[in-house]
Design a protein around this motif. Structure first.
Motif, PDB file in Angstrom:
ATOM      1  N   MET A   1       0.752  -1.222  -0.014  1.00  0.00           N
ATOM      2  CA  MET A   1       0.056   0.017  -0.008  1.00  0.00           C
ATOM      3  C   MET A   1       0.873   1.287  -0.211  1.00  0.00           C
ATOM      4  O   MET A   1       1.913   1.393   0.807  1.00  0.00           O
ATOM      5  CB  MET A   1      -1.069  -0.098   1.257  1.00  0.00           C
ATOM      6  CG  MET A   1      -1.883  -1.046   1.273  1.00  0.00           C
ATOM      7  SD  MET A   1      -3.104  -1.058  -0.039  1.00  0.00           S
ATOM      8  CE  MET A   1      -3.843   0.317   0.609  1.00  0.00           C
ATOM      9  N   TRP A   2       0.538   2.335  -0.892  1.00  0.00           N
ATOM     10  CA  TRP A   2       1.210   3.521  -0.985  1.00  0.00           C
ATOM     11  C   TRP A   2       0.138   4.350  -0.087  1.00  0.00           C
ATOM     12  O   TRP A   2      -1.136   4.331   0.085  1.00  0.00           O
ATOM     13  CB  TRP A   2       0.994   4.264  -2.266  1.00  0.00           C
ATOM     14  CG  TRP A   2       2.057   3.367  -2.926  1.00  0.00           C
ATOM     15  CD1 TRP A   2       1.737   2.350  -4.015  1.00  0.00           C
ATOM     16  CD2 TRP A   2       3.420   3.779  -3.237  1.00  0.00           C
ATOM     17  NE1 TRP A   2       2.831   1.853  -4.590  1.00  0.00           N
ATOM     18  CE2 TRP A   2       3.884   2.802  -4.185  1.00  0.00           C
ATOM     19  CE3 TRP A   2       4.387   4.890  -2.759  1.00  0.00           C
ATOM     20  CZ2 TRP A   2       5.220   2.903  -4.599  1.00  0.00           C
ATOM     21  CZ3 TRP A   2       5.512   4.855  -2.960  1.00  0.00           C
ATOM     22  CH2 TRP A   2       5.962   3.849  -3.926  1.00  0.00           C
ATOM     23  N   LYS A   3       0.960   5.351   0.814  1.00  0.00           N
ATOM     24  CA  LYS A   3       0.331   6.242   1.683  1.00  0.00           C
ATOM     25  C   LYS A   3       0.916   7.591   1.686  1.00  0.00           C
ATOM     26  O   LYS A   3       2.295   7.706   1.801  1.00  0.00           O
ATOM     27  CB  LYS A   3       0.267   5.449   3.098  1.00  0.00           C
ATOM     28  CG  LYS A   3      -0.642   6.343   4.067  1.00  0.00           C
ATOM     29  CD  LYS A   3      -0.533   5.706   5.517  1.00  0.00           C
ATOM     30  CE  LYS A   3      -1.420   6.006   6.495  1.00  0.00           C
ATOM     31  NZ  LYS A   3      -1.460   5.106   7.896  1.00  0.00           N
ATOM     32  N   GLU A   4      -0.015   8.747   1.750  1.00  0.00           N
ATOM     33  CA  GLU A   4       0.440  10.125   2.179  1.00  0.00           C
ATOM     34  C   GLU A   4       0.482  10.485   3.428  1.00  0.00           C
ATOM     35  O   GLU A   4      -0.483  10.502   4.166  1.00  0.00           O
ATOM     36  CB  GLU A   4      -0.206  11.120   1.138  1.00  0.00           C
ATOM     37  CG  GLU A   4       0.264  12.393   1.159  1.00  0.00           C
ATOM     38  CD  GLU A   4      -0.849  13.407   0.342  1.00  0.00           C
ATOM     39  OE1 GLU A   4      -1.442  13.947   0.854  1.00  0.00           O
ATOM     40  OE2 GLU A   4      -0.645  13.268  -0.803  1.00  0.00           O
ATOM     41  N   VAL A   5       1.885  10.609   3.911  1.00  0.00           N
ATOM     42  CA  VAL A   5       1.987  10.754   5.396  1.00  0.00           C
ATOM     43  C   VAL A   5       2.200  12.211   5.900  1.00  0.00           C
ATOM     44  O   VAL A   5       1.968  12.485   7.057  1.00  0.00           O
ATOM     45  CB  VAL A   5       2.948   9.881   6.054  1.00  0.00           C
ATOM     46  CG1 VAL A   5       2.362   8.127   6.119  1.00  0.00           C
ATOM     47  CG2 VAL A   5       4.245  10.150   5.455  1.00  0.00           C
ATOM     48  N   TYR A   6       2.571  13.043   5.066  1.00  0.00           N
ATOM     49  CA  TYR A   6       3.059  14.537   5.370  1.00  0.00           C
ATOM     50  C   TYR A   6       2.764  15.271   4.249  1.00  0.00           C
ATOM     51  O   TYR A   6       3.255  14.715   2.943  1.00  0.00           O
ATOM     52  CB  TYR A   6       4.052  14.499   5.945  1.00  0.00           C
ATOM     53  CG  TYR A   6       4.697  15.851   6.322  1.00  0.00           C
ATOM     54  CD1 TYR A   6       4.256  16.679   7.328  1.00  0.00           C
ATOM     55  CD2 TYR A   6       5.443  16.638   5.380  1.00  0.00           C
ATOM     56  CE1 TYR A   6       4.432  17.895   7.655  1.00  0.00           C
ATOM     57  CE2 TYR A   6       5.939  17.901   5.830  1.00  0.00           C
ATOM     58  CZ  TYR A   6       5.439  18.538   6.700  1.00  0.00           C
ATOM     59  OH  TYR A   6       5.870  19.736   7.300  1.00  0.00           O
ATOM     60  N   VAL A   7       2.204  16.299   4.371  1.00  0.00           N
ATOM     61  CA  VAL A   7       2.228  17.380   3.164  1.00  0.00           C
ATOM     62  C   VAL A   7       2.425  18.971   3.557  1.00  0.00           C
ATOM     63  O   VAL A   7       1.998  19.297   4.725  1.00  0.00           O
ATOM     64  CB  VAL A   7       0.626  17.641   2.541  1.00  0.00           C
ATOM     65  CG1 VAL A   7       0.516  18.673   1.438  1.00  0.00           C
ATOM     66  CG2 VAL A   7       0.226  16.141   2.054  1.00  0.00           C
ATOM     67  N   LYS A   8       3.491  19.545   3.069  1.00  0.00           N
ATOM     68  CA  LYS A   8       3.892  20.875   3.581  1.00  0.00           C
ATOM     69  C   LYS A   8       2.857  21.739   2.694  1.00  0.00           C
ATOM     70  O   LYS A   8       2.813  21.979   1.859  1.00  0.00           O
ATOM     71  CB  LYS A   8       5.195  21.166   2.878  1.00  0.00           C
ATOM     72  CG  LYS A   8       5.773  22.574   3.398  1.00  0.00           C
ATOM     73  CD  LYS A   8       6.066  22.575   5.030  1.00  0.00           C
ATOM     74  CE  LYS A   8       6.630  23.927   5.452  1.00  0.00           C
ATOM     75  NZ  LYS A   8       5.864  25.116   5.188  1.00  0.00           N
ATOM     76  N   GLN A   9       1.834  22.284   3.595  1.00  0.00           N
ATOM     77  CA  GLN A   9       0.801  23.460   2.981  1.00  0.00           C
ATOM     78  C   GLN A   9       1.552  24.473   2.254  1.00  0.00           C
ATOM     79  O   GLN A   9       1.113  24.832   1.084  1.00  0.00           O
ATOM     80  CB  GLN A   9      -0.098  23.986   4.018  1.00  0.00           C
ATOM     81  CG  GLN A   9      -0.546  22.488   4.856  1.00  0.00           C
ATOM     82  CD  GLN A   9      -1.562  22.115   3.871  1.00  0.00           C
ATOM     83  OE1 GLN A   9      -2.007  22.426   2.876  1.00  0.00           O
ATOM     84  NE2 GLN A   9      -1.821  20.686   4.401  1.00  0.00           N
ATOM     85  N   ASP A  10       2.431  25.381   2.827  1.00  0.00           N
ATOM     86  CA  ASP A  10       3.151  26.476   2.326  1.00  0.00           C
ATOM     87  C   ASP A  10       4.481  25.886   1.463  1.00  0.00           C
ATOM     88  O   ASP A  10       5.089  25.048   1.819  1.00  0.00           O
ATOM     89  CB  ASP A  10       3.734  27.573   3.329  1.00  0.00           C
ATOM     90  CG  ASP A  10       2.659  27.779   4.055  1.00  0.00           C
ATOM     91  OD1 ASP A  10       1.364  27.973   3.603  1.00  0.00           O
ATOM     92  OD2 ASP A  10       2.646  28.173   5.541  1.00  0.00           O
ATOM     93  N   PRO A  11       4.507  26.448   0.341  1.00  0.00           N
ATOM     94  CA  PRO A  11       5.530  26.146  -0.611  1.00  0.00           C
ATOM     95  C   PRO A  11       6.991  26.309   0.091  1.00  0.00           C
ATOM     96  O   PRO A  11       7.326  27.459   0.719  1.00  0.00           O
ATOM     97  CB  PRO A  11       5.434  26.966  -1.935  1.00  0.00           C
ATOM     98  CG  PRO A  11       4.170  27.385  -1.922  1.00  0.00           C
ATOM     99  CD  PRO A  11       3.690  27.493  -0.379  1.00  0.00           C
ATOM    100  N   PRO A  12       7.842  25.333   0.219  1.00  0.00           N
ATOM    101  CA  PRO A  12       8.893  25.455   0.858  1.00  0.00           C
ATOM    102  C   PRO A  12       9.861  26.082   0.027  1.00  0.00           C
ATOM    103  O   PRO A  12       9.950  26.221  -1.132  1.00  0.00           O
ATOM    104  CB  PRO A  12       9.267  24.054   1.340  1.00  0.00           C
ATOM    105  CG  PRO A  12       9.004  23.128   0.231  1.00  0.00           C
ATOM    106  CD  PRO A  12       7.661  23.954  -0.164  1.00  0.00           C
TER     107      PRO A  12
END
Length: 383
Positions: free
Chosen positions: A333-344
């Motif tokens: 299974m693939w999973k998205e565990v973190y998203v940076k909201q503001d463009p780094p």
């Protein structure tokens, strides 16, 4: 350690220890207020070793969020269950960059103070300022006068660590000399040892950040992605270990990354829609084994922009521009565990490090010869 009977209404101490060894570090430290027994546990050697064995089953990715070049970075630790923990290095009282990670300890380089390095445990907030090496900078062209390669090797059995700095002398406006100068710091003696080898290699930013400690060697992947450069910390010699022919023939069509896998050196090859994982089983025979092969159809839109950063036999962490993904090797299974909201300012993969929580100390200083002492020799390059 004595144990109490359930009939008395208490849990056995052995069971309590097992439960506490599975808590996050911050929660564990709060529990120190319960009683004297719980208070001294995080300082006991047997519990520190047990905690590390338990945490090794829950790997994480430490992300350095670089805002600007003149402000302090922020740090987050992401695990496979989408847990996100803020991490602070403010206890160093310095503006630093993380240059290496190994078994719960970090090696950080000071940005304003060139040539200053720290080894720290961000969970316990303990650190050790390394003595300055009495040697001139490796190069005048590298950013911050840093070495080309920086590696941290921490042995969880002996609690001893080494820091390796390697670089090429380059007179101003001239090409580098074909001499790889290496300094190795020993935490037991508090001394830097210097040796020189006659050879030249190039490394990408990713290659420099992904150092692997395994079997007494520190490893880096070279720019050509044709071999691994390994530093023997005991005999102080460099080895060149060729990569599997299947990787070398992939040429520029494939991307190759050096990672650790269950205490062994591993290489992940991203080739087209496939992610191939190889493990080095024998340094002497240079024997590689293909242990995993994954089709990337489920992340086809990300496949060209994700970078493997951390792995175990159960999971692989991959970082993209603003996201962190995991792939479960058992459940597929693939999973998205973190998203940076503001463009780094920089993509997340630019400064991401494999990490696991630990309670190991790193601040002990022994009675040794004068700080900053360097001993040296010139060694041959072994191929």
């Amino acid at each position: 350690m004595s144990s109490l009977d359930f009939s008395n209404g208490f849990l056995p101490n052995d069971l309590i220890v097992q439960i506490l060894s599975r808590l996050p570090v911050k929660t564990l430290f709060r529990c120190k207020l319960v009683c004297k027994f719980w208070s001294r546990l995080p300082s006991e050697k047997y519990f520190i070793d047990l905690y590390f064995q338990t945490s090794s089953k829950n790997p994480a990715l430490l992300l350095e969020i670089i805002h600007t070049l003149r402000t302090r970075s922020s740090y987050v630790c992401v695990d496979r269950s989408c847990g996100v923990l803020g991490v602070s290095l403010d206890f160093l009282n310095d503006r630093v960059r993380i240059r290496a990670s190994c078994n719960g300890l970090l090696c950080c380089a000071s940005i304003p103070n060139r040539g200053v390095y720290y080894v720290c445990n961000p969970m316990t907030r303990e650190f050790r300022l390394l003595p300055r090496a009495r040697d001139r900078p490796f190069t005048r062209c590298q950013p911050e006068y840093e070495a080309t390669l920086i590696g941290l090797a921490f042995d969880p059995k002996s609690w001893k660590f080494h820091v390796a700095l390697a670089g090429f002398y380059r007179p101003f406006s001239h090409r580098p000399h074909d001499q790889l100068v290496c300094l190795v710091f020993d935490s037991d003696t508090n001394v830097w040892r210097r040796f020189v080898t006659c050879q030249y290699e190039e490394f990408t930013h990713m290659n420099r950040n992904q150092s692997v400690f395994a079997n007494g060697f520190l490893h880096w992947l070279t720019y050509s992605c044709s071999h691994v450069l390994a530093l023997d910390l005991i005999d102080e010699v460099w080895l060149k270990i060729p990569l599997p022919e299947e990787i070398v023939t992939g040429g520029f069509a494939s991307r190759v990354y050096l990672l650790e896998l269950e205490g062994e050196v591993s290489v992940i090859q991203m080739l087209g829609c496939w992610m191939n994982t190889w493990v080095l089983k024998d340094h002497v025979r240079e024997k590689w084994i293909l242990v995993d092969r994954v089709h990337l159809r489920c992340i086809r839109g990300f496949a060209a922009n994700v970078f493997p950063m951390c792995q175990t036999s159960d999971v692989v962490f991959l970082a993209a521009q603003r996201k962190v993904l995991t792939y479960g090797r058992k459940d597929k299974m693939w999973k998205e565990v973190y998203v940076k909201q503001d463009p780094p300012t920089y993509p997340l993969w630019f400064s991401a490090h494999a990490y696991r929580s630990a309670l190991f100390p790193c601040h002990q200083v022994l009675q040794v010869p004068k700080l900053g002492c360097i001993t040296g020799s010139v060694l041959n390059f072994k191929i």
